[in-house]
Design an enzyme around this catalytic site. Structure first.
Site, PDB file in Angstrom:
ATOM      1  N   LYS A   1       4.560  -9.507   2.333  1.00  0.00           N
ATOM      2  CA  LYS A   1       4.191 -10.148   1.066  1.00  0.00           C
ATOM      3  C   LYS A   1       5.324 -11.072   0.603  1.00  0.00           C
ATOM      4  O   LYS A   1       5.083 -12.208   0.187  1.00  0.00           O
ATOM      5  CB  LYS A   1       3.951  -9.042   0.022  1.00  0.00           C
ATOM      6  CG  LYS A   1       2.938  -9.406  -1.023  1.00  0.00           C
ATOM      7  CD  LYS A   1       2.717  -8.249  -1.982  1.00  0.00           C
ATOM      8  CE  LYS A   1       1.300  -7.732  -1.949  1.00  0.00           C
ATOM      9  NZ  LYS A   1       1.000  -6.757  -2.997  1.00  0.00           N
TER      10      LYS A   1
ATOM     11  N   GLU B   1       0.454  -3.645 -19.889  1.00  0.00           N
ATOM     12  CA  GLU B   1      -0.124  -4.963 -19.638  1.00  0.00           C
ATOM     13  C   GLU B   1      -1.647  -4.895 -19.787  1.00  0.00           C
ATOM     14  O   GLU B   1      -2.276  -3.960 -19.325  1.00  0.00           O
ATOM     15  CB  GLU B   1       0.259  -5.414 -18.223  1.00  0.00           C
ATOM     16  CG  GLU B   1      -0.236  -6.781 -17.860  1.00  0.00           C
ATOM     17  CD  GLU B   1       0.114  -7.837 -18.915  1.00  0.00           C
ATOM     18  OE1 GLU B   1       1.313  -7.996 -19.234  1.00  0.00           O
ATOM     19  OE2 GLU B   1      -0.792  -8.489 -19.436  1.00  0.00           O
TER      20      GLU B   1
ATOM     21  N   ARG C   1      -6.420  -9.405 -17.384  1.00  0.00           N
ATOM     22  CA  ARG C   1      -7.597  -9.099 -16.565  1.00  0.00           C
ATOM     23  C   ARG C   1      -7.511  -9.886 -15.275  1.00  0.00           C
ATOM     24  O   ARG C   1      -7.139 -11.078 -15.309  1.00  0.00           O
ATOM     25  CB  ARG C   1      -8.885  -9.510 -17.299  1.00  0.00           C
ATOM     26  CG  ARG C   1      -9.152  -8.731 -18.554  1.00  0.00           C
ATOM     27  CD  ARG C   1     -10.147  -9.451 -19.445  1.00  0.00           C
ATOM     28  NE  ARG C   1      -9.659 -10.780 -19.819  1.00  0.00           N
ATOM     29  CZ  ARG C   1     -10.376 -11.699 -20.471  1.00  0.00           C
ATOM     30  NH1 ARG C   1     -11.612 -11.440 -20.805  1.00  0.00           N
ATOM     31  NH2 ARG C   1      -9.865 -12.877 -20.780  1.00  0.00           N
ATOM     32  N   GLU C   2      -7.835  -9.251 -14.175  1.00  0.00           N
ATOM     33  CA  GLU C   2      -7.883 -10.002 -12.918  1.00  0.00           C
ATOM     34  C   GLU C   2      -8.941 -11.083 -13.058  1.00  0.00           C
ATOM     35  O   GLU C   2      -9.979 -10.876 -13.670  1.00  0.00           O
ATOM     36  CB  GLU C   2      -8.217  -9.063 -11.754  1.00  0.00           C
ATOM     37  CG  GLU C   2      -7.053  -8.162 -11.416  1.00  0.00           C
ATOM     38  CD  GLU C   2      -7.385  -7.165 -10.326  1.00  0.00           C
ATOM     39  OE1 GLU C   2      -8.283  -7.414  -9.518  1.00  0.00           O
ATOM     40  OE2 GLU C   2      -6.717  -6.113 -10.306  1.00  0.00           O
TER      41      GLU C   2
ATOM     42  N   LEU D   1     -20.801  -5.204 -23.368  1.00  0.00           N
ATOM     43  CA  LEU D   1     -22.129  -4.612 -23.548  1.00  0.00           C
ATOM     44  C   LEU D   1     -23.086  -5.222 -22.531  1.00  0.00           C
ATOM     45  O   LEU D   1     -24.210  -5.576 -22.867  1.00  0.00           O
ATOM     46  CB  LEU D   1     -22.627  -4.837 -24.980  1.00  0.00           C
ATOM     47  CG  LEU D   1     -22.009  -3.968 -26.079  1.00  0.00           C
ATOM     48  CD1 LEU D   1     -22.667  -4.249 -27.424  1.00  0.00           C
ATOM     49  CD2 LEU D   1     -22.113  -2.471 -25.770  1.00  0.00           C
TER      50      LEU D   1
ATOM     51  N   GLY E   1     -25.412  -2.998 -16.079  1.00  0.00           N
ATOM     52  CA  GLY E   1     -25.309  -3.419 -14.682  1.00  0.00           C
ATOM     53  C   GLY E   1     -25.177  -2.231 -13.748  1.00  0.00           C
ATOM     54  O   GLY E   1     -25.762  -1.172 -13.990  1.00  0.00           O
TER      55      GLY E   1
ATOM     56  N   GLY F   1     -15.953  -1.047 -11.981  1.00  0.00           N
ATOM     57  CA  GLY F   1     -15.136  -0.681 -10.821  1.00  0.00           C
ATOM     58  C   GLY F   1     -13.775  -1.308 -11.002  1.00  0.00           C
ATOM     59  O   GLY F   1     -13.322  -1.493 -12.128  1.00  0.00           O
TER      60      GLY F   1
ATOM     61  N   CYS G   1      -8.490  -0.689 -12.228  1.00  0.00           N
ATOM     62  CA  CYS G   1      -8.002  -0.135 -13.498  1.00  0.00           C
ATOM     63  C   CYS G   1      -8.928   0.881 -14.160  1.00  0.00           C
ATOM     64  O   CYS G   1      -8.518   2.019 -14.365  1.00  0.00           O
ATOM     65  CB  CYS G   1      -7.688  -1.265 -14.460  1.00  0.00           C
ATOM     66  SG  CYS G   1      -6.247  -2.190 -13.911  1.00  0.00           S
TER      67      CYS G   1
ATOM     68  N   LYS H   1     -15.649  -7.781  -9.761  1.00  0.00           N
ATOM     69  CA  LYS H   1     -16.125  -8.690 -10.811  1.00  0.00           C
ATOM     70  C   LYS H   1     -15.854 -10.112 -10.343  1.00  0.00           C
ATOM     71  O   LYS H   1     -15.134 -10.309  -9.352  1.00  0.00           O
ATOM     72  CB  LYS H   1     -15.460  -8.386 -12.153  1.00  0.00           C
ATOM     73  CG  LYS H   1     -13.959  -8.662 -12.171  1.00  0.00           C
ATOM     74  CD  LYS H   1     -13.452  -8.498 -13.578  1.00  0.00           C
ATOM     75  CE  LYS H   1     -12.007  -8.940 -13.666  1.00  0.00           C
ATOM     76  NZ  LYS H   1     -11.461  -8.855 -14.995  1.00  0.00           N
TER      77      LYS H   1
HETATM   78  P1  NAD Z   1      -0.879  -3.791  -6.793  1.00  0.00           P
HETATM   79  O1  NAD Z   1      -1.217  -2.654  -5.906  1.00  0.00           O
HETATM   80  O2  NAD Z   1      -1.620  -5.083  -6.676  1.00  0.00           O
HETATM   81  O3  NAD Z   1       0.667  -4.117  -6.653  1.00  0.00           O
HETATM   82  C1  NAD Z   1       1.659  -3.157  -6.659  1.00  0.00           C
HETATM   83  C2  NAD Z   1       2.804  -3.661  -5.793  1.00  0.00           C
HETATM   84  O4  NAD Z   1       3.930  -2.788  -5.924  1.00  0.00           O
HETATM   85  C3  NAD Z   1       2.483  -3.723  -4.296  1.00  0.00           C
HETATM   86  O5  NAD Z   1       2.679  -5.031  -3.815  1.00  0.00           O
HETATM   87  C4  NAD Z   1       3.468  -2.729  -3.672  1.00  0.00           C
HETATM   88  O6  NAD Z   1       3.903  -3.116  -2.376  1.00  0.00           O
HETATM   89  C5  NAD Z   1       4.587  -2.759  -4.682  1.00  0.00           C
HETATM   90  N1  NAD Z   1       5.500  -1.598  -4.622  1.00  0.00           N
HETATM   91  C6  NAD Z   1       5.185  -0.285  -4.560  1.00  0.00           C
HETATM   92  N2  NAD Z   1       6.305   0.455  -4.514  1.00  0.00           N
HETATM   93  C7  NAD Z   1       7.344  -0.387  -4.565  1.00  0.00           C
HETATM   94  C8  NAD Z   1       8.753  -0.217  -4.556  1.00  0.00           C
HETATM   95  N3  NAD Z   1       9.305   0.995  -4.509  1.00  0.00           N
HETATM   96  N4  NAD Z   1       9.532  -1.303  -4.621  1.00  0.00           N
HETATM   97  C9  NAD Z   1       8.974  -2.541  -4.675  1.00  0.00           C
HETATM   98  N5  NAD Z   1       7.635  -2.767  -4.682  1.00  0.00           N
HETATM   99  C10 NAD Z   1       6.839  -1.695  -4.631  1.00  0.00           C
HETATM  100  O7  NAD Z   1      -1.011  -3.231  -8.285  1.00  0.00           O
HETATM  101  P2  NAD Z   1      -1.383  -4.031  -9.629  1.00  0.00           P
HETATM  102  O8  NAD Z   1      -2.851  -4.272  -9.681  1.00  0.00           O
HETATM  103  O9  NAD Z   1      -0.443  -5.155  -9.817  1.00  0.00           O
HETATM  104  O10 NAD Z   1      -1.061  -2.892 -10.707  1.00  0.00           O
HETATM  105  C11 NAD Z   1       0.267  -2.487 -10.978  1.00  0.00           C
HETATM  106  C12 NAD Z   1       0.248  -1.601 -12.217  1.00  0.00           C
HETATM  107  O11 NAD Z   1      -0.244  -2.346 -13.339  1.00  0.00           O
HETATM  108  C13 NAD Z   1      -0.682  -0.393 -12.093  1.00  0.00           C
HETATM  109  O12 NAD Z   1      -0.129   0.671 -12.806  1.00  0.00           O
HETATM  110  C14 NAD Z   1      -1.954  -0.859 -12.770  1.00  0.00           C
HETATM  111  O13 NAD Z   1      -2.713   0.189 -13.275  1.00  0.00           O
HETATM  112  C15 NAD Z   1      -1.401  -1.709 -13.888  1.00  0.00           C
HETATM  113  N6  NAD Z   1      -2.310  -2.747 -14.377  1.00  0.00           N
HETATM  114  C16 NAD Z   1      -3.089  -3.437 -13.498  1.00  0.00           C
HETATM  115  C17 NAD Z   1      -3.935  -4.439 -13.971  1.00  0.00           C
HETATM  116  C18 NAD Z   1      -4.828  -5.189 -13.031  1.00  0.00           C
HETATM  117  O14 NAD Z   1      -5.742  -5.884 -13.520  1.00  0.00           O
HETATM  118  N7  NAD Z   1      -4.623  -5.115 -11.723  1.00  0.00           N
HETATM  119  C19 NAD Z   1      -3.957  -4.739 -15.354  1.00  0.00           C
HETATM  120  C20 NAD Z   1      -3.130  -4.041 -16.208  1.00  0.00           C
HETATM  121  C21 NAD Z   1      -2.309  -3.044 -15.701  1.00  0.00           C
END
Ligand code: NAD
Length: 430
Positions: A35, A151, A154-155, A250, A253, A257, A260, A320
């Protein structure tokens, strides 16, 4: 400010790129060297509108860089955001081992004052654990604070959401930590709510659980509408006009999923259990969400009669629209259930195909929507991408073996579909 963001996923990469765009010096860290290699070459490991431009622009300016060396990044930064994954364990509990690993690794690097911020979604009391871990492994005389800054992006609109949040939550326990985070977020001109760390942690889980509950509520209402011959869209509109309720979330569907909602809901139920409270309401939210997929399979059975050896076309795989994320996508459960019954599945998604190829075996992946239709006995809509709304339905009808559509996202008008000669099934609408 000199910032390190640990974890280059949806949250970490967007946070890092946006903070760099706001004038900070940011180093993004990931243990996934592939990555990091991609990012160093200006290529994106994920699809997110506007992200690539932001990353390229700030990398070029020198305000954004990437590394797999967490210790080095920690040493060079005043503020360290932890944005690693917190995936679910089999019992629903959040797996915090990535968070702990980061805390242990950076502890030894702290010298003068540094602020460690949890950005990942974590159960209440995780801040205390991070604090204890840092204290246990830090050098003598090291000075630091821990803060929580959940955070809400939203994706699919992550950059836009990060830059224009409804609110910023800062869970802090010192004036110094509060001052640093207030300064950092000042350019965003959003409402900032300062709380204690535990409340900030609960705000995130409670918000996601509430949104999931709203979706399950309207899905339950959709079942009632189906039984009574009412229209859930009109019901949602009527409810949503009440400002206390609001129209968002609302949409009936095939259920929610993504990475989160399912995991945060499960984690919140587990934390409540551990703290001695049985959160029955949220268990019902989970149950309704599962039933919604089962109900959709029943609609397909009604549409095609016998599923075995039928060819089912699927439009939409991501959980989504506007994202390539397939994690916990309802499409996966639905396709697997159909395959188990012996269906042949053809599928297309505008952005999620690379992930889908790894995740779903025995599916024919097509180059576009029309190739999916070619020879299918039935067409399913599983994600409401805009391009599916704009399909030439006459052409779709000609290509399909049978003019049957089962729409899990209510993207077409039932009357129009009937007039076009389709047998059209949707959710909660007559
Ligand atoms: P993700 O899986 O896309 O990314 C997490 C990253 O952390 C990965 O690239 C992984 O390789 C890296 N990682 C893991 N251990 C590591 C380490 N020890 N050192 C360095 N890198 C490391 O996850 P995400 O979707 O970005 O979510 C991250 C957090 O944010 C989660 O707790 C999630 O619930 C929260 N969150 C996600 C969203 C969302 O829409 N995806 C929104 C709000 C909050």
């Amino acid at each position: 400010m000199k910032i390190a963001v640990v974890g280059c996923g949806y949250v970490g990469l967007v946070t890092g790129a946006c903070f760099a765009g706001l004038g900070n010096q940011v180093i993004c860290v990931d243990r996934d060297v592939q990555k990091i290699g991609l990012l160093k070459r200006g290529r994106m490991p994920i699809y997110e509108p506007g992200l690539e431009e932001l990353v390229k622009e700030n990398s070029k300016k020198g305000s954004l860089s990437f590394t797999a060396d967490l210790k080095m990044a920690a040493r060079r930064s005043e503020v360290i955001f932890i944005a690693v994954g917190t995936p679910p364990r089999p019992n629903g509990e959040a797996d915090l081992s990535f968070v702990e690993n980061v805390a242990r690794t950076i502890a030894g690097e702290i010298r003068s004052y540094q602020l460690i911020v949890e950005k990942s979604t974590v159960p209440v009391q995780t801040g205390e654990r991070i604090q204890q871990t840092l204290a246990r492994h830090a050098r003598k005389g090291a000075s630091f604070d821990v803060a929580s800054n959940p955070e809400f992006l939203r994706e699919g609109s992550a950059v836009q959401d990060f830059m224009n949040p409804d609110r910023i939550i800062l869970g802090v326990e010192s004036k110094r930590a509060k001052g640093i985070l207030m300064d950092l977020y000042k350019p965003l001109k959003s409402t900032i709510l300062v709380t204690d760390i535990k409340s900030a942690e609960i705000i995130k889980h409670a918000s996601n659980s509430f949104l999931a509950a709203k979706i399950s509520f309207i899905n339950a209402v959709s079942r009632l509408c189906e039984a009574a011959g009412a229209d859930v869209e009109q019901v949602a509109l009527g409810m949503g006009l009440d400002r206390r309720i609001g129209r968002h979330f609302l949409d009936a569907g095939i259920g929610f999923g993504g990475f989160c909602f399912p995991k945060d809901l499960a984690a919140f139920i587990r934390i409540s259990e551990k703290l001695g409270y049985d959160f029955e309401l949220l268990k019902a939210v989970q149950k309704i969400n599962e039933e919604q997929k089962e109900n959709f399979i029943r609609k397909i059975e009604e549409a095609v009669w016998n599923v075995p050896s039928k060819t089912i076309g699927v439009l939409g795989l991501s959980f989504k629209p506007n994202t390539d994320d397939m994690r916990y996508a309802p499409s996966v459960d639905i396709i697997e259930a159909l395959k188990e019954q012996g269906a042949n599945v053809r599928a297309f998604d505008p952005h999620a195909m690379p992930h889908a190829r790894k995740r779903l075996k025995g599916v024919v992946f097509c180059k576009d929507s029309y190739s999916v239709c070619q020879g299918s006995d039935c067409l399913l809509i599983l994600t409401e991408w805009d391009e599916f709304k704009e399909l030439d339905l006459q052409k779709v009808k000609k290509l399909l073996h049978q003019p049957v559509i089962v729409d899990g996202r209510n993207i077409y008008d039932p009357k129009k579909m009937k007039a076009l000669g389709f047998r059209y099934f949707s959710v909660g609408r007559p």
